[in-house]
Design an enzyme around this catalytic site. Structure first.
Site: not given
Ligand code: AP5
Ligand code: MG
Length: 214
Positions: A13, A88, A127, A160, A171
């Site tokens: 994402k 979410r 990552r 991370r 997760r």
């Molecule tokens: P990346 O682009 O970083 O993936 P992502 O989908 O953004 O993954 P996140 O881990 O950031 O998502 P998340 O939803 O768990 O975390 P968030 O920060 O939102 O890609 C992942 C890896 O793969 C990278 O190394 C990249 O280089 C690689 N990659 C990407 N595309 C690729 C491809 N096509 N092929 C190969 N490799 C690829 O949330 C973290 C925490 O915050 C949550 O757990 C929660 O506690 C809290 N939080 C955040 N938002 C909320 C909300 N709205 N409500 C409640 N809690 C929340």
């Molecule tokens: Mg992300």
């Protein structure tokens, strides 16, 4: 253009949202990035969020919704935005729909980046995130020019805290229980578009631009 990115943790994402920012000139609003910035700065919000994030649990809706609604009212969101990591839960999605409707607005696209669970754990363990600017890399799929150093700002790269395999598993189960239902929610709204997130980053983005237009 108002876009929501959907998909499991690690689906890409954030990676795709950054590419959308560059091509379409709209801001990325990542709740995960906002919380991580608050943790880094030691704010009250950051302290509260950290206890949930470290366990791979969701931060409670009431700490998230007002924050996002307030962010969307800022000037740079006038021409749209790409939401990454929000909504979410169904209550978050309903709150967003209601806040937009109050302004006579609605979302244009919900893009679901589909990646099966078995691919996710590998992606997360590779990552690396910049402690300084939050830039995201992958040791195999998107390496930096100099190992351990951010290409964009020269900051140090780390794994991370929530990317450890046991936390990633949790997760994923939280995602299936609480976030996956949004796929049906946005399908019912008629704005859901799915892309195959197992392709390489450029090919996923090509599929997204085919949806959003040139
Ligand atoms: P990346 O682009 O970083 O993936 P992502 O989908 O953004 O993954 P996140 O881990 O950031 O998502 P998340 O939803 O768990 O975390 P968030 O920060 O939102 O890609 C992942 C890896 O793969 C990278 O190394 C990249 O280089 C690689 N990659 C990407 N595309 C690729 C491809 N096509 N092929 C190969 N490799 C690829 O949330 C973290 C925490 O915050 C949550 O757990 C929660 O506690 C809290 N939080 C955040 N938002 C909320 C909300 N709205 N409500 C409640 N809690 C929340
Ligand atoms: Mg992300």
């Amino acid at each position: 253009m108002k876009i929501v990115m959907l998909g499991a943790p690690g689906a890409g994402k954030g990676t795709q949202a950054k590419m959308i920012v560059e091509k379409y000139g709209i801001p990325q609003i990542s709740t995960g990035d906002i919380f991580r910035a608050n943790i880094k700065n030691g704010t009250e919000l950051g302290k509260k969020a950290k206890t949930y994030m470290d366990q791979g649990a969701l931060v409670p809706d009431e700490l998230v919704v007002d924050l996002v609604v307030d962010r969307l009212s800022q000037d740079d969101c006038k021409n749209g935005y790409v939401l990454d990591g929000f909504p979410r839960t169904i209550p978050q999605a309903e709150a967003l729909t209601a806040a937009l409707a109050a302004q006579g607005e609605k979302l244009d696209y919900a893009i679901d980046v589909e990646v099966p669970d078995e691919n996710i754990v590998n992606r997360m363990s590779g990552r690396r995130a910049c402690v300084n600017c939050g830039g995201t890399y992958h040791i195999v799929f998107n390496p930096t020019k100099v190992e351990g150093i951010c290409d964009a700002c020269g900051g140090k790269l780390i794994l991370r805290d929530d990317d450890k395999p046991e936390t990633v598993q949790h997760r994923l189960s939280v995602y299936h229980a609480q976030t996956q239902p949004l796929i049906d929610y946005y399908k019912a709204e008629g704005i859901l578009k799915a892309v195959d997130g197992t392709k390489n980053m450029a090919d996923v983005f090509a599929d997204i631009t085919a949806i959003l237009g040139e």
